[in-house]
Scaffold this motif. Sequence first.
Motif, mmCIF file in Angstrom:
data_model
loop_
_atom_site.group_PDB
_atom_site.id
_atom_site.type_symbol
_atom_site.label_atom_id
_atom_site.label_comp_id
_atom_site.label_asym_id
_atom_site.label_seq_id
_atom_site.Cartn_x
_atom_site.Cartn_y
_atom_site.Cartn_z
ATOM 1 N N PRO A 73 -75.899 -9.616 -78.627
ATOM 2 C CA PRO A 73 -77.071 -9.192 -77.872
ATOM 3 C C PRO A 73 -78.054 -10.347 -77.707
ATOM 4 N N SER A 74 -78.627 -10.422 -76.526
ATOM 5 C CA SER A 74 -79.580 -11.484 -76.152
ATOM 6 C C SER A 74 -78.927 -12.863 -76.091
ATOM 7 N N GLY A 75 -77.599 -12.901 -75.995
ATOM 8 C CA GLY A 75 -76.915 -14.188 -75.889
ATOM 9 C C GLY A 75 -77.110 -15.082 -77.093
ATOM 10 N N LEU A 76 -77.289 -14.477 -78.277
ATOM 11 C CA LEU A 76 -77.678 -15.250 -79.450
ATOM 12 C C LEU A 76 -76.583 -16.198 -79.932
ATOM 13 N N GLN A 77 -75.350 -16.056 -79.412
ATOM 14 C CA GLN A 77 -74.312 -17.012 -79.789
ATOM 15 C C GLN A 77 -74.700 -18.433 -79.393
ATOM 16 N N SER A 78 -75.609 -18.566 -78.411
ATOM 17 C CA SER A 78 -76.030 -19.897 -77.967
ATOM 18 C C SER A 78 -77.004 -20.559 -78.930
ATOM 19 N N ALA A 79 -77.435 -19.834 -79.980
ATOM 20 C CA ALA A 79 -78.401 -20.394 -80.924
ATOM 21 C C ALA A 79 -77.779 -21.416 -81.868
ATOM 22 N N ARG A 80 -76.464 -21.460 -81.933
ATOM 23 C CA ARG A 80 -75.767 -22.464 -82.745
ATOM 24 C C ARG A 80 -74.843 -23.278 -81.851
ATOM 25 N N GLY A 81 -74.536 -24.476 -82.296
ATOM 26 C CA GLY A 81 -73.708 -25.367 -81.505
ATOM 27 C C GLY A 81 -72.259 -25.399 -81.976
ATOM 28 N N LEU A 82 -71.429 -26.077 -81.196
ATOM 29 C CA LEU A 82 -69.997 -26.112 -81.477
ATOM 30 C C LEU A 82 -69.691 -26.725 -82.839
ATOM 31 N N LEU A 83 -70.398 -27.779 -83.220
ATOM 32 C CA LEU A 83 -70.113 -28.405 -84.512
ATOM 33 C C LEU A 83 -70.398 -27.443 -85.662
ATOM 34 N N HIS A 84 -71.421 -26.612 -85.509
ATOM 35 C CA HIS A 84 -71.710 -25.584 -86.516
ATOM 36 C C HIS A 84 -70.549 -24.611 -86.620
ATOM 37 N N ALA B 184 -67.475 -25.102 -85.752
ATOM 38 C CA ALA B 184 -66.305 -25.797 -86.290
ATOM 39 C C ALA B 184 -66.363 -25.871 -87.810
ATOM 40 N N ASP B 185 -67.549 -26.139 -88.340
ATOM 41 C CA ASP B 185 -67.701 -26.162 -89.800
ATOM 42 C C ASP B 185 -67.447 -24.775 -90.401
ATOM 43 N N ILE B 186 -67.956 -23.729 -89.748
ATOM 44 C CA ILE B 186 -67.706 -22.372 -90.243
ATOM 45 C C ILE B 186 -66.219 -22.082 -90.261
ATOM 46 N N PHE B 187 -65.508 -22.478 -89.216
ATOM 47 C CA PHE B 187 -64.065 -22.240 -89.140
ATOM 48 C C PHE B 187 -63.356 -22.893 -90.327
ATOM 49 N N ARG B 188 -63.654 -24.159 -90.584
ATOM 50 C CA ARG B 188 -63.009 -24.849 -91.701
ATOM 51 C C ARG B 188 -63.333 -24.180 -93.045
ATOM 52 N N LEU B 189 -64.617 -23.889 -93.258
ATOM 53 C CA LEU B 189 -65.032 -23.301 -94.536
ATOM 54 C C LEU B 189 -64.477 -21.892 -94.717
ATOM 55 N N ALA B 190 -64.372 -21.138 -93.627
ATOM 56 C CA ALA B 190 -63.789 -19.797 -93.721
ATOM 57 C C ALA B 190 -62.327 -19.869 -94.111
ATOM 58 N N ASP B 191 -61.611 -20.824 -93.543
ATOM 59 C CA ASP B 191 -60.210 -21.008 -93.928
ATOM 60 C C ASP B 191 -60.107 -21.394 -95.400
ATOM 61 N N GLN B 192 -60.933 -22.317 -95.834
ATOM 62 C CA GLN B 192 -60.879 -22.782 -97.224
ATOM 63 C C GLN B 192 -61.295 -21.704 -98.219
ATOM 64 N N ALA B 193 -62.079 -20.726 -97.758
ATOM 65 C CA ALA B 193 -62.511 -19.630 -98.627
ATOM 66 C C ALA B 193 -61.606 -18.405 -98.510
ATOM 67 N N ASN B 194 -60.510 -18.518 -97.763
ATOM 68 C CA ASN B 194 -59.571 -17.401 -97.557
ATOM 69 C C ASN B 194 -60.222 -16.225 -96.833
ATOM 70 N N VAL B 195 -61.121 -16.536 -95.907
ATOM 71 C CA VAL B 195 -61.864 -15.501 -95.193
ATOM 72 C C VAL B 195 -61.252 -15.210 -93.824
ATOM 73 N N LEU B 196 -60.344 -16.043 -93.346
ATOM 74 C CA LEU B 196 -59.681 -15.765 -92.069
ATOM 75 C C LEU B 196 -58.562 -14.760 -92.313
ATOM 76 N N ASP B 197 -58.785 -13.520 -91.881
ATOM 77 C CA ASP B 197 -57.852 -12.437 -92.163
ATOM 78 C C ASP B 197 -56.554 -12.575 -91.383
ATOM 79 N N LYS B 198 -56.640 -13.131 -90.185
ATOM 80 C CA LYS B 198 -55.471 -13.289 -89.313
ATOM 81 C C LYS B 198 -55.468 -14.737 -88.821
ATOM 82 N N PRO B 199 -54.909 -15.641 -89.614
ATOM 83 C CA PRO B 199 -55.038 -17.069 -89.294
ATOM 84 C C PRO B 199 -54.538 -17.460 -87.911
ATOM 85 N N GLU B 200 -53.429 -16.887 -87.474
ATOM 86 C CA GLU B 200 -52.906 -17.251 -86.160
ATOM 87 C C GLU B 200 -53.854 -16.815 -85.053
#
Length: 389
Positions: free
Chosen positions: A342-353, A355-371
């Motif tokens: 809502p309100s397009g809030l996805q634009s409040a963070r940038g791609l590098l942010h 990308a870091d979340i993606f890596r950290l989520a994988d390392q924390a076993n938080v990606l439920d469906k890796p593929e």
Amino acid sequence: MTSVFMPRQDGSLEEYRLRGEPITRPGAAPAFNRIAYAAAHVVSDPLRDSDPWGNPAIDWEATMAFRHHLWGLGFRIAEAMDTAQRGMGLPWPAAQELIRRSLAEARSVPGADLACGAGTDHLSPADARSIDDVIAAYEEQVGFVEAEGGRAIMMASRALARVARSPDDYRRVYGRILSRTKDKVVLHWLGDMFDPQLKGYWGSENFGQALETVLAIIGENSAKIEGIKISLLDNAKELALRSRLPEGVLCFTGDDFNYAELIEGDGKKYSHALLGIFDAVAPSASKALAALAEGDLATFRGVIEPTVPLSRKIFEAPTQYYKAGVVFLAWLNGHQRHFTLPSGLQSARGLLHYADIFRLADQANVLDKPELAAARMRNLLAVLGVEQA
């Protein structure tokens, strides 16, 4: 092995190879020895939006499905809170519909529980002229929640922060509302890192003085208070509050930086939880809390501690934009078909942010469906100009 070509801070690309192991779902909702509220997000509906910045459309089916996901993992839900973009994209009429639907949905699920945010966000701070205006706004929202059969979380008020002139004004407002509630209420101490308009809440920018005001309000109204959520991202401040709460009034950590140690406690006292990060890491938090209830500290620490660096990235300054990271993970994990807020809030963070979340989520076993997560990350990268080798 699944891999994604990811951007680094210097603008170069690296081939990132996923290595996380998804958390296995429990066969039934587990029992915890801590009260654990997950503050849940809402799913927007980009196919129906006509005014995405003023009155965004909500995908109610996906929003309710996510609540079933949380209940199935043993969580209570903190509904219509700041994680659901109260005051940042979810106006009061939409919050009313969310509360109404979630309470009805909970009645269909054995053991499901939730409490609902009640504040003053339908009253613009600029339109608040007096303490009585704030009281009337709180009475309207708390009254709505209770009329629907719900229990209230008394959210911090931007309008009160604007018009209050002393700690006594806070005591007057909270005393009036608490004297009239049907059920016990959870109070909400939200720091200005989450909402800059709450600077000086409780009548002072000095923590020690604010603490004394909070404790006075709790002492005067303890029969009507289940507990207080404190979200200051400072474990020492939470410990100072926790150590002085009267018997029977619970401390709910809202510290998305230090929740692991605060929930575990020191062997004598501990915090319960009301956390936005539990939306994003629900399977891990559920497994950890179930292990804690069984006295298995090694599993509790081993599962929950890897989620802390991820949470600190999601909640980094400017902290109020953390909702974008929470929804990003919901999208990666297949709980919604798109990455919009809502309100397009996805634009409040940038791609590098992200990308870091993606890596950290994988390392924390938080990606439920890796593929699936990898495929969606590649799509996002392509839209933003990062080609895969």
